[in-house]
Motif scaffolding. Structure first.
Motif, PDB file in Angstrom:
ATOM      1  N   GLY A   1       0.800  -1.221   0.000  1.00  0.00           N
ATOM      2  CA  GLY A   1       0.000   0.000   0.000  1.00  0.00           C
ATOM      3  C   GLY A   1       0.829   1.264   0.000  1.00  0.00           C
ATOM      4  N   ASP A   2       1.699   1.416  -0.997  1.00  0.00           N
ATOM      5  CA  ASP A   2       2.678   2.513  -0.980  1.00  0.00           C
ATOM      6  C   ASP A   2       2.189   3.812  -1.613  1.00  0.00           C
ATOM      7  OD1 ASP A   2       5.013   3.790  -0.371  1.00  0.00           O
ATOM      8  OD2 ASP A   2       6.161   2.952  -2.018  1.00  0.00           O
ATOM      9  N   GLY A   3       0.896   3.984  -1.822  1.00  0.00           N
ATOM     10  CA  GLY A   3       0.377   5.269  -2.309  1.00  0.00           C
ATOM     11  C   GLY A   3       1.017   5.697  -3.616  1.00  0.00           C
ATOM     12  N   ASP A   4       1.822   6.770  -3.563  1.00  0.00           N
ATOM     13  CA  ASP A   4       2.478   7.250  -4.788  1.00  0.00           C
ATOM     14  C   ASP A   4       3.854   6.620  -4.990  1.00  0.00           C
ATOM     15  OD1 ASP A   4       3.971   8.485  -2.849  1.00  0.00           O
ATOM     16  OD2 ASP A   4       3.873  10.489  -3.729  1.00  0.00           O
ATOM     17  N   PHE A   5       4.169   5.573  -4.229  1.00  0.00           N
ATOM     18  CA  PHE A   5       5.412   4.802  -4.333  1.00  0.00           C
ATOM     19  C   PHE A   5       6.644   5.610  -3.923  1.00  0.00           C
ATOM     20  CE2 PHE A   5       2.442   2.406  -6.828  1.00  0.00           C
ATOM     21  CZ  PHE A   5       2.803   1.084  -6.636  1.00  0.00           C
ATOM     22  N   SER A   6       6.444   6.661  -3.145  1.00  0.00           N
ATOM     23  CA  SER A   6       7.585   7.482  -2.733  1.00  0.00           C
ATOM     24  C   SER A   6       8.407   6.835  -1.620  1.00  0.00           C
ATOM     25  CB  SER A   6       7.113   8.879  -2.303  1.00  0.00           C
ATOM     26  OG  SER A   6       6.174   8.800  -1.248  1.00  0.00           O
ATOM     27  N   PHE A   7       7.775   5.997  -0.778  1.00  0.00           N
ATOM     28  CA  PHE A   7       8.545   5.313   0.266  1.00  0.00           C
ATOM     29  C   PHE A   7       9.493   4.300  -0.374  1.00  0.00           C
ATOM     30  CE2 PHE A   7       9.288   1.997   3.455  1.00  0.00           C
ATOM     31  CZ  PHE A   7       9.729   2.765   4.516  1.00  0.00           C
ATOM     32  N   SER A   8       8.989   3.527  -1.319  1.00  0.00           N
ATOM     33  CA  SER A   8       9.833   2.557  -2.025  1.00  0.00           C
ATOM     34  C   SER A   8      10.993   3.251  -2.719  1.00  0.00           C
ATOM     35  CB  SER A   8       9.002   1.791  -3.058  1.00  0.00           C
ATOM     36  OG  SER A   8       7.948   1.086  -2.452  1.00  0.00           O
ATOM     37  N   LEU A   9      10.712   4.388  -3.328  1.00  0.00           N
ATOM     38  CA  LEU A   9      11.756   5.116  -4.042  1.00  0.00           C
ATOM     39  C   LEU A   9      12.794   5.682  -3.078  1.00  0.00           C
ATOM     40  CD1 LEU A   9      12.727   6.016  -6.804  1.00  0.00           C
ATOM     41  CD2 LEU A   9      11.356   8.095  -6.563  1.00  0.00           C
ATOM     42  N   SER A  10      12.361   6.097  -1.898  1.00  0.00           N
ATOM     43  CA  SER A  10      13.298   6.601  -0.894  1.00  0.00           C
ATOM     44  C   SER A  10      14.300   5.516  -0.506  1.00  0.00           C
ATOM     45  CB  SER A  10      12.532   7.072   0.358  1.00  0.00           C
ATOM     46  OG  SER A  10      13.430   7.483   1.369  1.00  0.00           O
ATOM     47  N   LEU A  11      13.815   4.285  -0.284  1.00  0.00           N
ATOM     48  CA  LEU A  11      14.712   3.181   0.035  1.00  0.00           C
ATOM     49  C   LEU A  11      15.630   2.863  -1.147  1.00  0.00           C
ATOM     50  CD1 LEU A  11      12.490   0.592   1.976  1.00  0.00           C
ATOM     51  CD2 LEU A  11      13.815   2.510   2.869  1.00  0.00           C
ATOM     52  N   ALA A  12      15.073   2.877  -2.346  1.00  0.00           N
ATOM     53  CA  ALA A  12      15.857   2.557  -3.541  1.00  0.00           C
ATOM     54  C   ALA A  12      17.013   3.531  -3.720  1.00  0.00           C
ATOM     55  CB  ALA A  12      14.954   2.581  -4.774  1.00  0.00           C
ATOM     56  N   TYR A  13      16.768   4.817  -3.506  1.00  0.00           N
ATOM     57  CA  TYR A  13      17.829   5.812  -3.614  1.00  0.00           C
ATOM     58  C   TYR A  13      18.896   5.594  -2.537  1.00  0.00           C
ATOM     59  CZ  TYR A  13      15.458   8.722  -7.126  1.00  0.00           C
ATOM     60  OH  TYR A  13      14.888   9.200  -8.278  1.00  0.00           O
ATOM     61  N   ALA A  14      18.455   5.221  -1.337  1.00  0.00           N
ATOM     62  CA  ALA A  14      19.407   4.975  -0.241  1.00  0.00           C
ATOM     63  C   ALA A  14      20.294   3.767  -0.545  1.00  0.00           C
ATOM     64  CB  ALA A  14      18.652   4.756   1.063  1.00  0.00           C
ATOM     65  N   PHE A  15      19.725   2.739  -1.176  1.00  0.00           N
ATOM     66  CA  PHE A  15      20.472   1.521  -1.493  1.00  0.00           C
ATOM     67  C   PHE A  15      21.292   1.662  -2.778  1.00  0.00           C
ATOM     68  CE2 PHE A  15      16.685  -0.919   0.524  1.00  0.00           C
ATOM     69  CZ  PHE A  15      17.130  -0.554   1.786  1.00  0.00           C
ATOM     70  N   GLY A  16      20.874   2.588  -3.644  1.00  0.00           N
ATOM     71  CA  GLY A  16      21.529   2.712  -4.943  1.00  0.00           C
ATOM     72  C   GLY A  16      20.956   1.779  -5.986  1.00  0.00           C
ATOM     73  N   SER A  17      19.973   0.973  -5.591  1.00  0.00           N
ATOM     74  CA  SER A  17      19.265   0.085  -6.519  1.00  0.00           C
ATOM     75  C   SER A  17      17.982  -0.376  -5.839  1.00  0.00           C
ATOM     76  CB  SER A  17      20.115  -1.131  -6.893  1.00  0.00           C
ATOM     77  OG  SER A  17      20.158  -2.051  -5.824  1.00  0.00           O
ATOM     78  N   ALA A  18      17.128  -1.061  -6.604  1.00  0.00           N
ATOM     79  CA  ALA A  18      15.854  -1.519  -6.038  1.00  0.00           C
ATOM     80  C   ALA A  18      15.570  -2.969  -6.398  1.00  0.00           C
ATOM     81  CB  ALA A  18      14.721  -0.621  -6.541  1.00  0.00           C
ATOM     82  N   PHE A  19      16.618  -3.720  -6.690  1.00  0.00           N
ATOM     83  CA  PHE A  19      16.426  -5.123  -7.074  1.00  0.00           C
ATOM     84  C   PHE A  19      15.892  -5.966  -5.914  1.00  0.00           C
ATOM     85  CE2 PHE A  19      19.494  -3.674 -10.260  1.00  0.00           C
ATOM     86  CZ  PHE A  19      18.889  -4.147 -11.420  1.00  0.00           C
ATOM     87  N   ASN A  20      16.051  -5.478  -4.692  1.00  0.00           N
ATOM     88  CA  ASN A  20      15.568  -6.214  -3.515  1.00  0.00           C
ATOM     89  C   ASN A  20      14.207  -5.729  -3.034  1.00  0.00           C
ATOM     90  OD1 ASN A  20      16.802  -3.726  -2.731  1.00  0.00           O
ATOM     91  ND2 ASN A  20      16.853  -4.419  -0.617  1.00  0.00           N
ATOM     92  N   ILE A  21      13.553  -4.865  -3.810  1.00  0.00           N
ATOM     93  CA  ILE A  21      12.292  -4.255  -3.388  1.00  0.00           C
ATOM     94  C   ILE A  21      11.125  -4.707  -4.267  1.00  0.00           C
ATOM     95  CG2 ILE A  21      11.031  -2.069  -3.171  1.00  0.00           C
ATOM     96  CD1 ILE A  21      13.681  -0.721  -2.488  1.00  0.00           C
TER      97      ILE A  21
END
Length: 340
Positions: A54-74
């Motif tokens: 339930g990530d709404g506009d997907f900004s929480f997922s993107l915040s983690l992705a930027y912190a990790f440098g990738s989003a392959f684990n998300i």
């Protein structure tokens, strides 16, 4: 002279070749080290397999992705369809595009109360399952019992599904308001129905997740943020609720000094803290343990065993967080640090 010149030339070529090989090896090691460097964003790391619900506009997922440098684990999900998400949130399209470029798996139409049976999720297990500010929609005043029951039904269904989608030592995280009337949802009781035990409850600060925008998600103001106020992140793990309650009862009715765990018959003393290894210097608890995995009652006697079970979950959390800090850490490193 000619032979000497040839030998010298050959020696130089061998040295150059050796230097190139060493340089290439160093570069490969550096690349390998970069590939497996663990990056953290508050409670989440780049080596966790993370499901965000339930990530709404997907900004929480993107915040983690930027912190990790990738989003392959998300794996980022929304209950709304792709079309609905774009209509509701003006930043959704760009957020989704960035997540795709960073390698995230994006799923729409995922119901939190049925997600275990979703085609793309039914065979997956996760280290972290995150549901920030679950809400069943604005259908009346928040202190209305009918409305509150709708919210609790949503959270209860989420826990029921999430508890069956965890890896060993995996955690379910729910960020939630704790002011009136939201504290009446009683998340810990709802979680216990799905064999989930709360291992930690920590302050939630939106500043810890740069770029995250909380959204109402419902009604004409769906793209507007809601007031957060005082919030917490509740963390749960699969556990035996009866053993936990028994341990708590013993601790209250017949408290024992922690030093009493130490005897000639018990092996080393381990230090740990519910907040992890990093704070053991400031607030250590001491407890004897013969083996981190077996914990047989015969090693302690009944009371000692019951008290130890009450500490099992934070101890496991401490171990996992230490091991995730760097890829070269080993169990022996952990034990050496914990032993006196």
């Amino acid at each position: 002279m000619r032979n000497q010149y040839q030998r010298e030339t050959k020696r130089k070529k061998l040295n150059e070749r050796r230097k190139k090989m060493m340089r290439r090896r160093r570069e490969e090691e550096e690349e390998e080290e970069e590939e497996i460097t663990v990056k953290w964003a508050k409670h989440y790391s780049s080596i966790h397999q993370i499901l965000i619900v339930g990530d709404g506009d997907f900004s929480f997922s993107l915040s983690l992705a930027y912190a990790f440098g990738s989003a392959f684990n998300i794996v980022a999900t929304s209950k709304d369809s792709y079309v609905s998400v774009l209509k509701k949130y003006k930043r959704a399209k760009s957020n989704l595009q960035c997540l795709k470029e960073l390698g995230a798996t994006i799923l729409h139409g995922v119901d939190a109360t049925k997600m275990k049976y979703h085609t793309e999720l039914r065979m997956q297990k996760f280290d972290r399952i995150v549901f920030n500010f679950p809400h069943a929609g604005f259908k009346g005043k928040e202190d209305n019992m009918r409305v509150m029951n709708l919210h609790k039904k949503l959270v209860n269904g989420f826990f029921k599904n999430a508890s069956r989608m965890l890896r060993p030592y995996g955690e379910v995280h729910v960020s939630h308001k704790v002011e009136h009337p939201f504290h009446k949802w009683n998340l810990e009781e709802l979680a216990s129905k799905s064999s989930l035990i709360m291992i930690e409850c920590t302050n939630f600060s939106i500043e810890d997740y740069p770029g995250y925008n909380n959204k109402r998600g419902d009604g004409s103001r769906c793209d507007q943020p809601f007031r957060l106020g005082e919030c917490r992140t509740f963390m749960f793990r699969i556990g035996d609720i009866h053993k936990k309650k028994r341990a708590e009862e013993i601790a209250v009715s017949n408290p024992r000094p922690l030093e009493s765990f130490v005897s000639e018959n018990l092996p080393p003393i381990f230090l740990y803290d519910v907040k992890g290894i990093g704070s053991t210097i400031h607030y250590p608890l001491r407890i004897g343990a013969s083996n981190l995995r077996t914990r047989e009652p015969s090693n302690y006697g009944f009371d000692a065993c019951q008290e130890f079970w009450g500490f099992e979950y934070p101890l496991n959390g401490s171990y996992e967080r230490y091991m995730n800090e760097a890829h070269r850490y080993s169990e022996s490193d952990y034990l050496n640090r914990m032993m006196r």
